[in-house]
Design a protein around this motif. Structure first.
Motif, PDB file in Angstrom:
ATOM      1  N   PRO A  39      39.879  40.863  40.504  1.00 32.39           N
ATOM      2  CA  PRO A  39      39.403  39.752  41.202  1.00 32.39           C
ATOM      3  C   PRO A  39      38.978  40.136  42.804  1.00 32.39           C
ATOM      4  CG  PRO A  39      41.554  39.248  40.211  1.00 32.39           C
ATOM      5  CD  PRO A  39      41.312  40.636  39.933  1.00 32.39           C
ATOM      6  N   SER A  40      39.459  40.999  43.445  1.00 30.76           N
ATOM      7  CA  SER A  40      38.973  41.306  44.587  1.00 30.76           C
ATOM      8  C   SER A  40      37.496  41.851  44.437  1.00 30.76           C
ATOM      9  CB  SER A  40      39.778  42.323  45.254  1.00 30.76           C
ATOM     10  OG  SER A  40      41.132  42.025  45.595  1.00 30.76           O
ATOM     11  N   SER A  42      35.457  40.938  42.233  1.00 28.31           N
ATOM     12  CA  SER A  42      34.680  39.576  41.610  1.00 28.31           C
ATOM     13  C   SER A  42      34.466  39.123  43.052  1.00 28.31           C
ATOM     14  CB  SER A  42      35.576  38.823  40.761  1.00 28.31           C
ATOM     15  OG  SER A  42      34.766  37.649  40.642  1.00 28.31           O
ATOM     16  N   HIS A  43      35.251  38.756  43.938  1.00 27.31           N
ATOM     17  CA  HIS A  43      35.026  38.089  45.255  1.00 27.31           C
ATOM     18  C   HIS A  43      33.899  38.841  46.001  1.00 27.31           C
ATOM     19  CE1 HIS A  43      35.769  36.146  49.036  1.00 27.31           C
ATOM     20  NE2 HIS A  43      35.892  37.268  49.492  1.00 27.31           N
ATOM     21  N   HIS A  44      34.021  40.214  46.109  1.00 29.90           N
ATOM     22  CA  HIS A  44      32.984  41.034  46.745  1.00 29.90           C
ATOM     23  C   HIS A  44      31.657  40.710  46.171  1.00 29.90           C
ATOM     24  CE1 HIS A  44      35.552  43.014  49.728  1.00 29.90           C
ATOM     25  NE2 HIS A  44      36.481  43.439  48.758  1.00 29.90           N
ATOM     26  N   ASP A  46      30.518  38.015  44.470  1.00 29.63           N
ATOM     27  CA  ASP A  46      30.023  36.724  44.714  1.00 29.63           C
ATOM     28  C   ASP A  46      29.603  36.586  46.114  1.00 29.63           C
ATOM     29  OD1 ASP A  46      30.425  33.819  44.070  1.00 29.63           O
ATOM     30  OD2 ASP A  46      31.731  33.646  45.630  1.00 29.63           O
ATOM     31  N   LEU A  47      30.194  37.356  47.117  1.00 29.06           N
ATOM     32  CA  LEU A  47      29.729  37.430  48.493  1.00 29.06           C
ATOM     33  C   LEU A  47      28.350  37.792  48.549  1.00 29.06           C
ATOM     34  CD1 LEU A  47      32.985  37.884  50.590  1.00 29.06           C
ATOM     35  CD2 LEU A  47      31.511  35.808  50.455  1.00 29.06           C
TER      36      LEU A  47
END
Length: 84
Positions: A39-40, A42-44, A46-47
């Protein structure tokens, strides 16, 4: 530009860009290079997408990420323009 510089301000995101410099990768392949949660990652990702530094294409159940060199060229031109 603020989104771009925010994205570049993180070491993990810069490392992801370095990985994508070599070849296009799936999220799983990117995650395998780090000792952090998926998930981390995925967050990176996305940014990085929000900053237009990477693009993604869904192929079946996988999403493949690519480096967007166009935005990098624009930033380089902006920096060169500031210098002159």
């Amino acid at each position: 530009m603020n989104t771009l510089f925010k994205a570049l301000n993180d070491e993990t995101r810069r490392e992801i860009l370095n990985l994508l410099k070599e070849k296009d990768l799936t999220a799983g392949e990117i995650a395998a290079s780090f000792d952090i949660s998926k998930p981390s990652i995925s967050h990176h990702l996305d940014l990085l997408k929000q900053a237009n530094l990477v693009s993604s294409v869904k192929k079946g159940q996988y999403v493949t990420y690519s480096l967007n060199t166009t935005i990098l060229e624009e930033v380089m031109q902006w920096i060169i323009h500031l210098k002159n």
